[in-house]
Design a protein around this motif. Sequence first.
Motif, mmCIF file in Angstrom:
data_model
loop_
_atom_site.group_PDB
_atom_site.id
_atom_site.type_symbol
_atom_site.label_atom_id
_atom_site.label_comp_id
_atom_site.label_asym_id
_atom_site.label_seq_id
_atom_site.Cartn_x
_atom_site.Cartn_y
_atom_site.Cartn_z
ATOM 1 N N PRO A 135 21.262 -21.858 12.336
ATOM 2 C CA PRO A 135 21.528 -22.689 13.527
ATOM 3 C C PRO A 135 20.379 -23.629 13.869
ATOM 4 O O PRO A 135 20.616 -24.784 14.231
ATOM 5 C CB PRO A 135 21.739 -21.646 14.637
ATOM 6 C CG PRO A 135 22.180 -20.415 13.918
ATOM 7 C CD PRO A 135 21.395 -20.424 12.639
ATOM 8 N N GLU A 136 19.146 -23.163 13.743
ATOM 9 C CA GLU A 136 18.003 -24.026 14.073
ATOM 10 C C GLU A 136 17.892 -25.187 13.093
ATOM 11 O O GLU A 136 17.579 -26.317 13.481
ATOM 12 C CB GLU A 136 16.714 -23.208 14.081
ATOM 13 C CG GLU A 136 15.439 -24.026 14.244
ATOM 14 C CD GLU A 136 15.437 -24.891 15.507
ATOM 15 O OE1 GLU A 136 14.771 -25.949 15.470
ATOM 16 O OE2 GLU A 136 16.099 -24.542 16.498
ATOM 17 N N SER A 182 32.241 -15.767 19.111
ATOM 18 C CA SER A 182 31.067 -15.347 19.882
ATOM 19 C C SER A 182 29.807 -16.013 19.336
ATOM 20 O O SER A 182 28.980 -16.545 20.092
ATOM 21 C CB SER A 182 30.938 -13.818 19.835
ATOM 22 O OG SER A 182 29.734 -13.397 20.458
ATOM 23 N N TRP A 183 29.653 -15.984 17.996
ATOM 24 C CA TRP A 183 28.482 -16.608 17.362
ATOM 25 C C TRP A 183 28.490 -18.120 17.598
ATOM 26 O O TRP A 183 27.462 -18.722 17.930
ATOM 27 C CB TRP A 183 28.505 -16.318 15.859
ATOM 28 C CG TRP A 183 27.422 -16.991 15.075
ATOM 29 C CD1 TRP A 183 26.150 -16.536 14.849
ATOM 30 C CD2 TRP A 183 27.522 -18.262 14.399
ATOM 31 N NE1 TRP A 183 25.447 -17.430 14.085
ATOM 32 C CE2 TRP A 183 26.254 -18.504 13.789
ATOM 33 C CE3 TRP A 183 28.532 -19.194 14.242
ATOM 34 C CZ2 TRP A 183 25.996 -19.651 13.039
ATOM 35 C CZ3 TRP A 183 28.284 -20.339 13.510
ATOM 36 C CH2 TRP A 183 27.031 -20.565 12.923
ATOM 37 N N ALA A 184 29.647 -18.744 17.451
ATOM 38 C CA ALA A 184 29.745 -20.189 17.598
ATOM 39 C C ALA A 184 29.471 -20.643 19.031
ATOM 40 O O ALA A 184 28.777 -21.635 19.263
ATOM 41 C CB ALA A 184 31.133 -20.658 17.155
ATOM 42 N N TYR A 191 22.174 -25.097 21.678
ATOM 43 C CA TYR A 191 21.766 -26.418 21.166
ATOM 44 C C TYR A 191 22.540 -27.588 21.818
ATOM 45 O O TYR A 191 22.550 -28.687 21.283
ATOM 46 C CB TYR A 191 21.923 -26.454 19.648
ATOM 47 C CG TYR A 191 20.995 -25.479 18.951
ATOM 48 C CD1 TYR A 191 19.650 -25.781 18.771
ATOM 49 C CD2 TYR A 191 21.469 -24.245 18.509
ATOM 50 C CE1 TYR A 191 18.793 -24.882 18.146
ATOM 51 C CE2 TYR A 191 20.616 -23.329 17.887
ATOM 52 C CZ TYR A 191 19.278 -23.653 17.714
ATOM 53 O OH TYR A 191 18.426 -22.755 17.103
ATOM 54 N N ASP A 192 23.170 -27.328 22.944
ATOM 55 C CA ASP A 192 23.862 -28.375 23.705
ATOM 56 C C ASP A 192 25.005 -29.034 22.920
ATOM 57 O O ASP A 192 25.100 -30.262 22.834
ATOM 58 C CB ASP A 192 22.871 -29.454 24.179
ATOM 59 C CG ASP A 192 21.991 -28.966 25.312
ATOM 60 O OD1 ASP A 192 22.478 -28.160 26.130
ATOM 61 O OD2 ASP A 192 20.823 -29.372 25.375
ATOM 62 N N TYR A 193 25.839 -28.204 22.355
ATOM 63 C CA TYR A 193 27.064 -28.660 21.696
ATOM 64 C C TYR A 193 28.266 -28.051 22.409
ATOM 65 O O TYR A 193 28.164 -26.983 23.028
ATOM 66 C CB TYR A 193 27.117 -28.220 20.227
ATOM 67 C CG TYR A 193 26.292 -29.057 19.275
ATOM 68 C CD1 TYR A 193 26.894 -29.948 18.396
ATOM 69 C CD2 TYR A 193 24.900 -28.942 19.238
ATOM 70 C CE1 TYR A 193 26.155 -30.707 17.503
ATOM 71 C CE2 TYR A 193 24.145 -29.707 18.353
ATOM 72 C CZ TYR A 193 24.776 -30.576 17.488
ATOM 73 O OH TYR A 193 24.033 -31.336 16.618
ATOM 74 N N VAL A 218 34.694 -26.715 15.301
ATOM 75 C CA VAL A 218 34.263 -28.106 15.322
ATOM 76 C C VAL A 218 33.295 -28.276 16.491
ATOM 77 O O VAL A 218 33.698 -28.197 17.657
ATOM 78 C CB VAL A 218 35.450 -29.077 15.456
ATOM 79 C CG1 VAL A 218 34.954 -30.522 15.489
ATOM 80 C CG2 VAL A 218 36.439 -28.882 14.315
ATOM 81 N N PHE A 219 32.031 -28.520 16.166
ATOM 82 C CA PHE A 219 30.974 -28.642 17.171
ATOM 83 C C PHE A 219 30.682 -30.126 17.408
ATOM 84 O O PHE A 219 30.497 -30.884 16.456
ATOM 85 C CB PHE A 219 29.690 -27.970 16.691
ATOM 86 C CG PHE A 219 29.819 -26.493 16.395
ATOM 87 C CD1 PHE A 219 29.298 -25.547 17.273
ATOM 88 C CD2 PHE A 219 30.439 -26.035 15.233
ATOM 89 C CE1 PHE A 219 29.391 -24.191 16.998
ATOM 90 C CE2 PHE A 219 30.542 -24.681 14.949
ATOM 91 C CZ PHE A 219 30.019 -23.750 15.839
ATOM 92 N N VAL A 220 30.617 -30.522 18.660
ATOM 93 C CA VAL A 220 30.306 -31.903 19.019
ATOM 94 C C VAL A 220 29.104 -31.907 19.958
ATOM 95 O O VAL A 220 29.117 -31.203 20.977
ATOM 96 C CB VAL A 220 31.503 -32.600 19.703
ATOM 97 C CG1 VAL A 220 31.124 -34.033 20.109
ATOM 98 C CG2 VAL A 220 32.714 -32.600 18.780
ATOM 99 N N ARG A 221 28.079 -32.665 19.593
ATOM 100 C CA ARG A 221 26.870 -32.709 20.417
ATOM 101 C C ARG A 221 27.169 -33.350 21.767
ATOM 102 O O ARG A 221 27.808 -34.395 21.840
ATOM 103 C CB ARG A 221 25.761 -33.487 19.695
ATOM 104 C CG ARG A 221 24.370 -33.231 20.269
ATOM 105 C CD ARG A 221 23.290 -33.888 19.446
ATOM 106 N NE ARG A 221 23.404 -35.333 19.495
ATOM 107 C CZ ARG A 221 23.175 -36.140 18.471
ATOM 108 N NH1 ARG A 221 22.828 -35.635 17.310
ATOM 109 N NH2 ARG A 221 23.283 -37.441 18.595
#
Length: 378
Positions: A135-136, A182-184, A191-193, A218-221
Amino acid sequence: MDKNLQEGQFTGIIKFIPPLYKQRYQFIKDLVGKYKPKKVADLGCADCTLLWMLKFCSCIEVLAGLDICASVMKEKMHRLSPLPGDYLQPAERSLTVTLHHGSVAHKDPCMLGFDLVTCIELIEHLEQSELRKFPEVVFGFMAPSIVVISTPNYEFNPLLPGVTLFRHPDHKFEWNRAQFQSWALETARRYDYSVEFTGVGHPPTGMENVGFCTQIGVFVRKYPQTGESAQSEKPTEAVYKTVFKAVYPSLKDEKYLQNAVVSEVTFTAQIIKQSLLDRLMSEHEEYNDDCTERKSKFQHSMNCFLEDLGKLVVEKSMEPFVDGNVVYIPLTTIFSFPKVNRLCGTFEKLRKLIAGKVTLSSDGSAVMFNTEHENEEN
């Protein structure tokens, strides 16, 4: 990616049409069509199939692949090289494709600045130590606008013949939907997504409760990345090894643009010249039947072109003319045609690009053609 599994084991009770791996790739293509990213990176690119599909997306200008197994990439990476047709007809956009050998647990500056990062069937192959760093690296360091992560849905496994625990011997874990979400959600929060969940591979009728075979996040910043945050902790040295790089021919490259302009100018001028000569010959009293037949064959393909020409040539100075055995086609007329205009942008650039490549009049205002061979034919 577990392509062999999808082809071999998903038979009997479950059969996906199209195959599951193609559904995952199509999901990414649809996402690209929606968001139009210019720079896309595929982490865990394996045999480069997804990258090969994405190179045809006209919005993408930079493609990068990363995998821990260099041999798998090298086996298929030739598919990412330009084809002869790419040189014959260069695209208007630029495209660079690069493959890197390395781990998603390590940071490398070559992976900065991407709009979309895909991780298709990747995380389940990571050791716990790598998963903790993932993730980092992806969300903190790379920080693309969009991240897509797909992973097997463990709840679907009982429906798959021959699967007793995990779907592939290299999988270190497989999450059910609650575990993945949960992880997502925690990763997105940190990270502000934002993150939305979906998937591909529908379960059979009556078994909808198990969910999709492949679950997708699907992650969106949420916020644009600032220059300061983009540079924070930026490594000074590369840790990935580049194993492949291809730069496609593009009209943004002056060399390819010049070739395209010269070809288009010559083609346009030839058609204007031929139409002028045909008109002059039709007015001549000795215009014979052979010439009439030649003109009738040519006329069908010329109708639309001549109609445009008639609209464009509104000034006497733009009209082509014959002087002795030489036909003069004014550059202003040629520049008026949409394709030439679009390629060059300005009249000055047109003159610069064709200088020394096309025969021009002494004052440089017109393209010249000698008509002696036409007279010999007629």
